[in-house]
Write a protein that holds these residues in place. Structure first.
Motif, short mmCIF file in Angstrom:
data_model
loop_
_atom_site.label_atom_id
_atom_site.label_comp_id
_atom_site.label_asym_id
_atom_site.label_seq_id
_atom_site.Cartn_x
_atom_site.Cartn_y
_atom_site.Cartn_z
N LYS A 208 24.87 32.60 17.21
CA LYS A 208 24.98 31.47 18.13
C LYS A 208 23.62 30.79 18.23
O LYS A 208 22.61 31.45 18.51
N VAL A 209 23.59 29.49 18.01
CA VAL A 209 22.32 28.77 17.89
C VAL A 209 21.48 28.88 19.16
O VAL A 209 20.26 29.02 19.09
N THR A 210 22.11 28.85 20.33
CA THR A 210 21.33 28.92 21.57
C THR A 210 20.67 30.27 21.77
O THR A 210 19.79 30.40 22.62
N ARG A 211 21.08 31.28 21.01
CA ARG A 211 20.45 32.61 21.12
C ARG A 211 19.36 32.81 20.06
O ARG A 211 18.74 33.86 20.02
N ILE A 212 19.18 31.81 19.19
CA ILE A 212 18.08 31.87 18.21
C ILE A 212 16.83 31.35 18.91
O ILE A 212 16.72 30.17 19.24
N THR A 213 15.89 32.24 19.17
CA THR A 213 14.70 31.85 19.94
C THR A 213 13.64 31.19 19.08
O THR A 213 12.90 30.32 19.55
N THR A 214 13.53 31.59 17.81
CA THR A 214 12.62 30.92 16.88
C THR A 214 13.28 30.87 15.51
O THR A 214 14.07 31.74 15.15
N ALA A 215 12.95 29.82 14.76
CA ALA A 215 13.48 29.67 13.40
C ALA A 215 12.45 28.92 12.57
O ALA A 215 11.99 27.84 12.97
N SER A 216 12.07 29.49 11.44
CA SER A 216 11.11 28.83 10.56
C SER A 216 11.58 28.95 9.12
O SER A 216 12.01 30.02 8.67
N GLN A 217 11.50 27.83 8.42
CA GLN A 217 11.93 27.81 7.03
C GLN A 217 10.89 28.49 6.15
O GLN A 217 9.68 28.31 6.36
N THR A 218 11.34 29.25 5.19
CA THR A 218 10.44 29.93 4.25
C THR A 218 10.57 29.28 2.87
O THR A 218 11.53 28.56 2.61
N PRO A 219 9.62 29.53 1.98
CA PRO A 219 9.73 28.99 0.62
C PRO A 219 10.71 29.77 -0.26
O PRO A 219 10.96 29.40 -1.40
N GLN A 220 11.28 30.86 0.30
CA GLN A 220 12.15 31.72 -0.50
C GLN A 220 13.50 31.03 -0.75
O GLN A 220 14.24 30.74 0.19
N PRO A 221 13.85 30.78 -2.02
CA PRO A 221 15.14 30.14 -2.31
C PRO A 221 16.29 31.15 -2.26
O PRO A 221 16.07 32.37 -2.32
N PHE A 222 17.49 30.65 -2.12
CA PHE A 222 18.67 31.51 -2.20
C PHE A 222 19.79 30.74 -2.88
O PHE A 222 19.78 29.50 -2.94
N GLU A 223 20.74 31.48 -3.41
CA GLU A 223 21.90 30.87 -4.04
C GLU A 223 23.13 31.16 -3.19
O GLU A 223 23.45 32.32 -2.94
N ARG A 224 23.75 30.12 -2.75
CA ARG A 224 24.98 30.27 -1.97
C ARG A 224 26.10 30.75 -2.90
O ARG A 224 26.24 30.22 -4.01
N PRO A 225 26.88 31.75 -2.49
CA PRO A 225 27.98 32.23 -3.34
C PRO A 225 28.87 31.08 -3.80
O PRO A 225 29.23 30.20 -3.01
N VAL A 226 29.22 31.09 -5.08
CA VAL A 226 29.97 29.98 -5.67
C VAL A 226 31.28 29.73 -4.94
O VAL A 226 31.67 28.58 -4.70
N ASN A 227 31.97 30.79 -4.56
CA ASN A 227 33.30 30.65 -3.96
C ASN A 227 33.28 30.60 -2.44
O ASN A 227 34.34 30.61 -1.81
N PHE A 228 32.09 30.56 -1.83
CA PHE A 228 32.03 30.57 -0.37
C PHE A 228 32.35 29.20 0.20
O PHE A 228 31.77 28.19 -0.21
N ARG A 229 33.28 29.16 1.15
CA ARG A 229 33.62 27.95 1.88
C ARG A 229 33.73 28.30 3.36
O ARG A 229 34.38 29.28 3.72
N LEU A 230 33.09 27.50 4.20
CA LEU A 230 33.11 27.79 5.64
C LEU A 230 34.53 27.84 6.18
O LEU A 230 34.89 28.73 6.95
N GLU A 231 35.36 26.90 5.78
CA GLU A 231 36.74 26.87 6.28
C GLU A 231 37.48 28.14 5.88
O GLU A 231 38.20 28.75 6.68
N GLU A 232 37.30 28.57 4.64
CA GLU A 232 37.98 29.77 4.16
C GLU A 232 37.44 31.01 4.85
O GLU A 232 38.18 31.97 5.11
N HIS A 233 36.15 31.00 5.19
CA HIS A 233 35.52 32.15 5.83
C HIS A 233 36.17 32.46 7.17
O HIS A 233 36.25 33.63 7.58
N PHE A 234 36.66 31.42 7.86
CA PHE A 234 37.25 31.62 9.19
C PHE A 234 38.78 31.57 9.18
O PHE A 234 39.39 31.52 10.24
N ARG A 235 39.37 31.60 8.01
CA ARG A 235 40.82 31.41 7.93
C ARG A 235 41.59 32.48 8.69
O ARG A 235 42.63 32.20 9.31
#
Length: 346
Positions: A208-235
């Motif tokens: 939950k975003v309101t419970r994130i007290t600090t957030a900082s972007q890092t230079p570390q890249p990541f690859e999102r899973p090819v088949n991941f879809r937010l809508e499907e994740h909550f189906r």
């Protein structure tokens, strides 16, 4: 006269004029709208000030027929129809909980661009739309203090960069830090949630975003899973809480007002409903006469579903699975014991 009635009548006049190319007299318009000819005349004056080219022709007998070009809304400079005005009005109100964030700021920019092209009279006119469509909101979250966090998470998700976050866990009752690959944000019932891969948990988690007290972007890249879809994740969820287990079939019987409330809305994609005939009982030949509905769902997590079911009180009964019936029985017994205990002093 209520402001909403005036707005609706004036937009109805535009619709009538646009659909009847031969034109209409003041008398015809007044009779169809149930007002005086003078009221219609004042409405036309208001619409003309707003930029609508309402005009009239005169026949050989001197009778005036009022018209609006039939293709006006397609070819005219920026003039909003009632539907467009209400849509913009609704969007502004629905985004109010996100005030101060890049999402609300983006909508405000669009709104300002539109308003800069509208006559002053039109701007004043649209302020009365609260009397036509009112947005009722309760339990709002103030995101103004989290605008920086939301921007960081959004940019990191777009750029496929991991973020370091500190998080106040509701269930753990403690603050912890973790590196997260942010897959995206989800807006659910007015609250924003981050969905991403937690390096600490080694799995996809929801924050939950309101419970994130600090957030900082890092230079570390990541690859999102090819088949991941937010809508499907909550189906297979009933809300925002998600389980990794397989979905189970849930059958619930609703009676009385609950039956109608459930039937008139799609509560989940898997929902299937069936009306049940009244069954005779030992005491009444045709039962109690209340409508009965049987609904079937397929869900993987039941935390939010149980809260929803309990909200219907005695008008909802889980038929299966038996494990869910037993969980609800235990929770309802605990609640009953609380209310049966001695009333604490005020």
């Amino acid at each position: 006269m209520p402001r909403g009635d005036q707005v609706l009548r004036q937009w109805n006049l535009l619709k009538m004029l646009q659909s009847r190319g031969q034109g209409l007299s003041l008398r015809e318009l007044a009779e169809e709208n149930g007002v005086s000819e003078r009221t219609i005349q004042r409405d036309f004056e208001t619409l003309q000030e707003m930029g609508f080219p309402v005009d009239h022709d005169q026949d050989q007998c001197g009778k005036r027929f009022w018209r609006l070009p039939h293709d006006f809304f397609k070819t005219a400079p920026l003039v909003l129809s009632l539907t467009e005005a209400i849509s913009l009005h609704l969007a502004e109100h629905l985004f109010e909980p996100l005030a101060g964030t890049l999402f609300a700021d983006g909508l405000a920019t669009i709104r300002d661009k539109i308003r800069s092209q509208l006559p002053a009279k039109a701007l004043e006119y649209f302020r009365g739309l609260d009397e036509v469509v009112y947005v009722r909101r309760i339990g709002l979250t103030d995101y103004s203090a989290h605008a920086g966090t939301i921007r960081t998470l959004t940019e990191a998700a777009q750029q496929n960069r991991a973020v370091d976050i500190a998080y106040d866990s509701l269930w753990r009752g403690e603050r912890y830090t973790t590196l997260v690959d942010p897959y995206g944000l989800v807006l659910y019932e007015g609250d924003l949630f981050l969905v991403g891969f937690s390096h600490k948990a080694g799995a996809i988690r929801i924050f939950k975003v309101t419970r994130i007290t600090t957030a900082s972007q890092t230079p570390q890249p990541f690859e999102r899973p090819v088949n991941f879809r937010l809508e499907e994740h909550f189906r297979n969820t009933f809300g925002i809480v998600r389980s990794s287990g397989p979905p189970v079939e849930i059958v619930v019987r609703f009676t009385g007002p609950a039956a109608a409330l459930v039937e008139e809305r799609l509560w989940h994609e898997s929902q299937q409903v069936e009306r049940l005939a009244s069954e005779p009982t030992l005491f009444e030949e045709l039962g109690d006469g209340r409508p009965t509905l049987q609904a079937t769902f397929k869900l993987a997590d039941l935390v939010e579903f149980k809260r929803w079911i309990k909200g219907f009180g005695a008008d909802a009964e889980v038929i299966r699975p038996e494990t869910l019936r037993q969980e609800l029985q235990a929770e309802l017994r605990d609640a009953l014991r609380r209310y049966e205990s001695v009333q604490p002093p005020a």
